[in-house]
Write a protein that holds these residues in place. Structure first.
Motif, PDB file in Angstrom:
ATOM      1  N   LEU A  92       0.798  -1.220   0.000  1.00 50.12           N
ATOM      2  CA  LEU A  92       0.000   0.000   0.000  1.00 50.12           C
ATOM      3  C   LEU A  92       0.836   1.280   0.000  1.00 50.12           C
ATOM      4  O   LEU A  92       0.552   2.190  -0.785  1.00 50.12           O
ATOM      5  CB  LEU A  92      -0.963  -0.002   1.196  1.00 50.12           C
ATOM      6  CG  LEU A  92      -1.930   1.187   1.260  1.00 50.12           C
ATOM      7  CD1 LEU A  92      -2.821   1.228   0.030  1.00 50.12           C
ATOM      8  CD2 LEU A  92      -2.778   1.114   2.542  1.00 50.12           C
ATOM      9  N   PRO A  93       1.875   1.411   0.835  1.00 49.21           N
ATOM     10  CA  PRO A  93       2.664   2.659   0.801  1.00 49.21           C
ATOM     11  C   PRO A  93       3.283   2.926  -0.580  1.00 49.21           C
ATOM     12  O   PRO A  93       3.266   4.070  -1.053  1.00 49.21           O
ATOM     13  CB  PRO A  93       3.747   2.418   1.859  1.00 49.21           C
ATOM     14  CG  PRO A  93       3.161   1.414   2.783  1.00 49.21           C
ATOM     15  CD  PRO A  93       2.339   0.517   1.910  1.00 49.21           C
ATOM     16  N   SER A  94       3.805   1.881  -1.201  1.00 49.18           N
ATOM     17  CA  SER A  94       4.392   2.048  -2.535  1.00 49.18           C
ATOM     18  C   SER A  94       3.317   2.418  -3.545  1.00 49.18           C
ATOM     19  O   SER A  94       3.526   3.266  -4.417  1.00 49.18           O
ATOM     20  CB  SER A  94       5.094   0.761  -2.947  1.00 49.18           C
ATOM     21  OG  SER A  94       5.654   0.890  -4.233  1.00 49.18           O
ATOM     22  N   PHE A  95       2.137   1.784  -3.425  1.00 46.60           N
ATOM     23  CA  PHE A  95       1.018   2.072  -4.321  1.00 46.60           C
ATOM     24  C   PHE A  95       0.612   3.536  -4.220  1.00 46.60           C
ATOM     25  O   PHE A  95       0.409   4.222  -5.236  1.00 46.60           O
ATOM     26  CB  PHE A  95      -0.150   1.146  -3.984  1.00 46.60           C
ATOM     27  CG  PHE A  95      -1.403   1.431  -4.761  1.00 46.60           C
ATOM     28  CD1 PHE A  95      -1.569   0.946  -6.047  1.00 46.60           C
ATOM     29  CD2 PHE A  95      -2.424   2.189  -4.198  1.00 46.60           C
ATOM     30  CE1 PHE A  95      -2.739   1.210  -6.767  1.00 46.60           C
ATOM     31  CE2 PHE A  95      -3.584   2.461  -4.901  1.00 46.60           C
ATOM     32  CZ  PHE A  95      -3.735   1.960  -6.193  1.00 46.60           C
ATOM     33  N   LEU A  96       0.485   4.022  -2.999  1.00 43.11           N
ATOM     34  CA  LEU A  96       0.054   5.407  -2.786  1.00 43.11           C
ATOM     35  C   LEU A  96       1.074   6.416  -3.318  1.00 43.11           C
ATOM     36  O   LEU A  96       0.709   7.506  -3.752  1.00 43.11           O
ATOM     37  CB  LEU A  96      -0.203   5.654  -1.294  1.00 43.11           C
ATOM     38  CG  LEU A  96      -1.389   4.887  -0.694  1.00 43.11           C
ATOM     39  CD1 LEU A  96      -1.473   5.118   0.812  1.00 43.11           C
ATOM     40  CD2 LEU A  96      -2.700   5.304  -1.369  1.00 43.11           C
ATOM     41  N   THR A 135       6.553  -4.631  -4.312  1.00 42.86           N
ATOM     42  CA  THR A 135       5.474  -3.974  -3.577  1.00 42.86           C
ATOM     43  C   THR A 135       5.917  -2.820  -2.694  1.00 42.86           C
ATOM     44  O   THR A 135       5.080  -2.053  -2.220  1.00 42.86           O
ATOM     45  CB  THR A 135       4.770  -4.996  -2.666  1.00 42.86           C
ATOM     46  OG1 THR A 135       5.750  -5.599  -1.800  1.00 42.86           O
ATOM     47  CG2 THR A 135       4.082  -6.074  -3.487  1.00 42.86           C
ATOM     48  N   HIS A 136       7.200  -2.691  -2.439  1.00 45.98           N
ATOM     49  CA  HIS A 136       7.665  -1.690  -1.484  1.00 45.98           C
ATOM     50  C   HIS A 136       8.602  -0.691  -2.153  1.00 45.98           C
ATOM     51  O   HIS A 136       8.845  -0.749  -3.355  1.00 45.98           O
ATOM     52  CB  HIS A 136       8.362  -2.371  -0.300  1.00 45.98           C
ATOM     53  CG  HIS A 136       7.440  -3.150   0.577  1.00 45.98           C
ATOM     54  ND1 HIS A 136       6.871  -4.356   0.175  1.00 45.98           N
ATOM     55  CD2 HIS A 136       6.970  -2.906   1.832  1.00 45.98           C
ATOM     56  CE1 HIS A 136       6.100  -4.822   1.148  1.00 45.98           C
ATOM     57  NE2 HIS A 136       6.143  -3.960   2.163  1.00 45.98           N
ATOM     58  N   LEU A 137       9.126   0.194  -1.361  1.00 45.09           N
ATOM     59  CA  LEU A 137      10.011   1.242  -1.866  1.00 45.09           C
ATOM     60  C   LEU A 137      11.482   0.865  -1.709  1.00 45.09           C
ATOM     61  O   LEU A 137      12.355   1.702  -1.883  1.00 45.09           O
ATOM     62  CB  LEU A 137       9.714   2.559  -1.140  1.00 45.09           C
ATOM     63  CG  LEU A 137       8.273   3.063  -1.266  1.00 45.09           C
ATOM     64  CD1 LEU A 137       8.048   4.285  -0.392  1.00 45.09           C
ATOM     65  CD2 LEU A 137       7.937   3.371  -2.722  1.00 45.09           C
ATOM     66  N   THR A 138      11.752  -0.373  -1.341  1.00 44.10           N
ATOM     67  CA  THR A 138      13.116  -0.876  -1.209  1.00 44.10           C
ATOM     68  C   THR A 138      13.262  -2.135  -2.049  1.00 44.10           C
ATOM     69  O   THR A 138      12.277  -2.688  -2.549  1.00 44.10           O
ATOM     70  CB  THR A 138      13.464  -1.184   0.260  1.00 44.10           C
ATOM     71  OG1 THR A 138      12.558  -2.180   0.743  1.00 44.10           O
ATOM     72  CG2 THR A 138      13.356   0.058   1.121  1.00 44.10           C
ATOM     73  N   MET A 139      14.505  -2.621  -2.169  1.00 38.79           N
ATOM     74  CA  MET A 139      14.765  -3.769  -3.039  1.00 38.79           C
ATOM     75  C   MET A 139      14.728  -5.095  -2.303  1.00 38.79           C
ATOM     76  O   MET A 139      14.333  -6.112  -2.861  1.00 38.79           O
ATOM     77  CB  MET A 139      16.136  -3.614  -3.705  1.00 38.79           C
ATOM     78  CG  MET A 139      16.242  -2.460  -4.677  1.00 38.79           C
ATOM     79  SD  MET A 139      15.132  -2.606  -6.098  1.00 38.79           S
ATOM     80  CE  MET A 139      15.770  -4.070  -6.912  1.00 38.79           C
TER      81      MET A 139
END
Length: 599
Positions: free
Chosen positions: A90-94, A250-254
């Motif tokens: 969700l955070p990455s989606f937003l 799904t996230h902002l990291t690898m």
């Protein structure tokens, strides 16, 4: 009447524009060179303006504009991925949605609006698939009438790698690897974990890998853990990633840092932390795994097509160490790699796809290739340069109308141990400086690598420098019998030039200072070098400089590194060059026929 096609890449990294006139590559440039933002992903308004002006395109000449991928397909993949992993992403989606809804989803509208403002109305607009753009950039400029095509990168719409076959003006995609299983993203995950920036630090991982100890138990355990826990490598080179270890979907990291720390027994490195032997061993391990996968993919691709000419594009194609290993594969008869193999080259591939596939135009086989040495960017007049140079304070300014005199003065400076900025002709397209926007120095000086890294480039001292060498002399210095004009092949320095075995018990920095050959400043710690061969036909002035240096010293090669400092793009215009010259400890700047020396 001239028929022009414009290609564009944008919105992810390395935005660019390229233009063809009657199928001939006339101009290409990355947006970063104009905005001075490294890897600029914005819509390439400056690059478009440049290529249109360089090609002299009139309104009636522009047949089509081609975008290098299909945004709706990429958006589909994004939505499906977030849906699959809900709610963890969700955070990455937003964060992603506002950017998509503002720019990326409405590329068609942006392009039409921009070209309407430029006076080009009712222009045809095409969207080519991401990996077809890469494949076209690899095959159509290559010197082959037919070839096996291998494209490898992070991800396009869905594909992360593909095998294709090109013949005349057609390309058939025969096999694809699908997201999230990606060799490019696997390597980028290690880039991130080792403390470097994704899409910009992969070169650092490749350079650091040479400091790894291949015989140590730790290194061998790392390789085993990667292949047992992170990636399942099949016999044909296809792969499956163990996704609980990764977070890029799904996230902002690898990476899942906790899982990786437990697996490798070292935490993720903070970018400001010192590098240790374990980091080098981990870099070596992932480099070895990448090379194994690429070799398997190349073998299976050639078996599939029964064609031993191999061409490569996609960001993984910039891994010059892996490319060099392919030369030893007996399955590959001829190898050619697109010099702008990353997303910037996608702009060129999109235009070539429309010309050859949509417009059904024959492929013309050009030798050595159709890239014109990658010298496709802007050039500047002597009067323009002279007017700027005269305003420089605290410098000695000389104008040399005699080219032989200019080259002789430059050679003398190099022999005296001075570092020279070399700004000539048209700027290079792609990530490498190939002799027109270069920093040059004497490769015989054992202190030169450290000095340039610390005083000029302001970057990590372990980073190696590439040699540029007279094409006819390359076999005298390196284990290489073919031209390497685009600095995309790493090969070993000839054994008779090497001096002593590397002492693996010493620290990273101690190994850096060891003199390994009679050309120490371009000999990496594993006795390798990323070689650029210089042809008299492709770049005559640069060739004459190398020839004059050989006549003076007996050595027909120089250090050649890109004309920029850390975290800045390669210089584009004289103002950029002067800024870099003034902000560093560079000694001499040669712009066309002007020599500027610091007093």
């Amino acid at each position: 009447m001239a028929t022009a096609i414009l290609g564009i890449s944008a919105y992810f990294h390395d935005s660019a524009a390229a233009v063809l006139i009657n199928g001939e590559i006339v101009a290409a440039a990355q947006e970063e060179r104009f905005t001075r933002i490294k890897g600029d992903a914005s819509f390439p308004v400056n690059a478009i303006a440049y290529v249109l002006e360089e090609a002299g395109i009139r309104k009636e000449d522009l047949l089509a504009v081609a975008f290098y991928e299909k945004p709706l397909l990429r958006f589909e993949r994004l939505l499906e991925t977030y849906h699959t992993f809900v709610p963890s992403g969700l955070p990455s989606f937003l964060k992603a949605m506002p950017v998509w809804l503002k720019d990326k989803l409405f590329v068609k509208r942006t392009i039409k609006k921009h070209f309407k403002e430029l006076g080009f109305s009712n222009v045809k607009l095409y969207f080519t698939e991401h990996h077809l753009s890469h494949a076209a950039s690899a095959f159509f400029p290559s010197p082959f009438s037919k070839a096996t095509i291998l494209t490898l990168d992070g991800v396009g719409e869905w594909a992360t790698g593909s095998v294709g076959f090109g013949e005349n003006n057609s390309i058939k995609i025969l096999r694809e690897q699908q997201f999230p299983h990606s060799l490019g993203l696997l390597y980028s995950a290690f880039t991130y974990y080792l403390g470097f920036k994704v899409n910009r630090g992969e070169y650092k991982v490749m350079g650091l890998a040479s400091y790894g100890n291949p015989n140590s138990l730790e290194t061998q355990q790392y390789i085993t853990k990667i292949k047992s826990n992170l990636v399942d490598v099949r016999i044909d080179g296809s792969l499956l990633l163990n996704m609980p270890y990764f977070r890029f979907a799904t996230h902002l990291t690898m990476t899942n840092d906790v899982r990786w720390a437990n697996l490798f027994s070292i935490p993720r490195r903070n970018p400001k932390d010192d590098l240790h032997q374990s980091h080098a061993n981990l870099a070596f391990a992932i480099q070895q795994v990448l090379e194994e996968i690429v070799l398997k993919m190349a073998k299976s691709a050639i078996a599939l097509t029964a064609c031993r000419n191999l061409v490569i594009a996609g960001g993984v194609g910039l891994n010059s160490v892996s490319n060099g290993k392919l030369l030893d594969d007996p399955n590959i008869e001829n190898l050619w790699i697109q010099p702008a193999a990353g997303d910037a080259g996608g702009a060129l591939g999109a235009a070539l796809s429309v010309w050859h596939i949509v417009e059904n135009r024959e492929k013309k086989v050009q030798l050595p290739d159709g890239m014109h040495g990658a010298f496709l960017g802007p050039s500047f007049t002597i009067s323009h340069i002279s007017n700027i140079a005269q305003k420089i304070e605290k410098s000695t300014y000389e104008l040399h109308d005699n080219e032989n005199e200019l080259i002789a003065k430059t050679v003398n400076a190099l022999v005296e141990g001075k570092i020279v900025g070399w700004f000539q002709g048209r700027m290079e397209f792609g990530p490498r400086a190939l002799g027109n926007r270069s920093i040059l120095a004497d490769p015989r000086n054992p202190k030169m690598q450290k000095r340039i890294n610390e005083k000029i480039k302001f970057r990590e001292s372990f980073r190696p420098f590439a040699p540029c060498v007279l094409e006819e002399d390359v076999h005298d210095y390196f284990d290489l019998e073919i031209p390497s004009p685009y600095m995309l092949l790493v090969r070993q320095v000839k054994s008779e030039r090497c001096k002593n075995e590397v002492n693996e018990s010493t620290t990273l920095m101690e190994r850096l200072s060891q003199v390994r050959s009679d050309i120490p400043a371009v000999t990496h710690v594993d006795y390798s070098a990323r070689v650029q061969t210089v042809s008299k036909a492709t770049n005559p002035k640069f060739w004459r400089l190398l020839k004059a240096f050989k006549e003076k010293t007996g050595y027909g090669l120089l250090i050649n590194t890109s004309f920029n400092i850390k975290d800045e793009p390669i210089v584009c215009n004289p103002h950029d060059a002067l800024h870099c010259f003034k902000e560093t400890e560079m000694d001499v700047l040669v712009m066309e026929n002007v020599i500027i020396s610091k007093t």
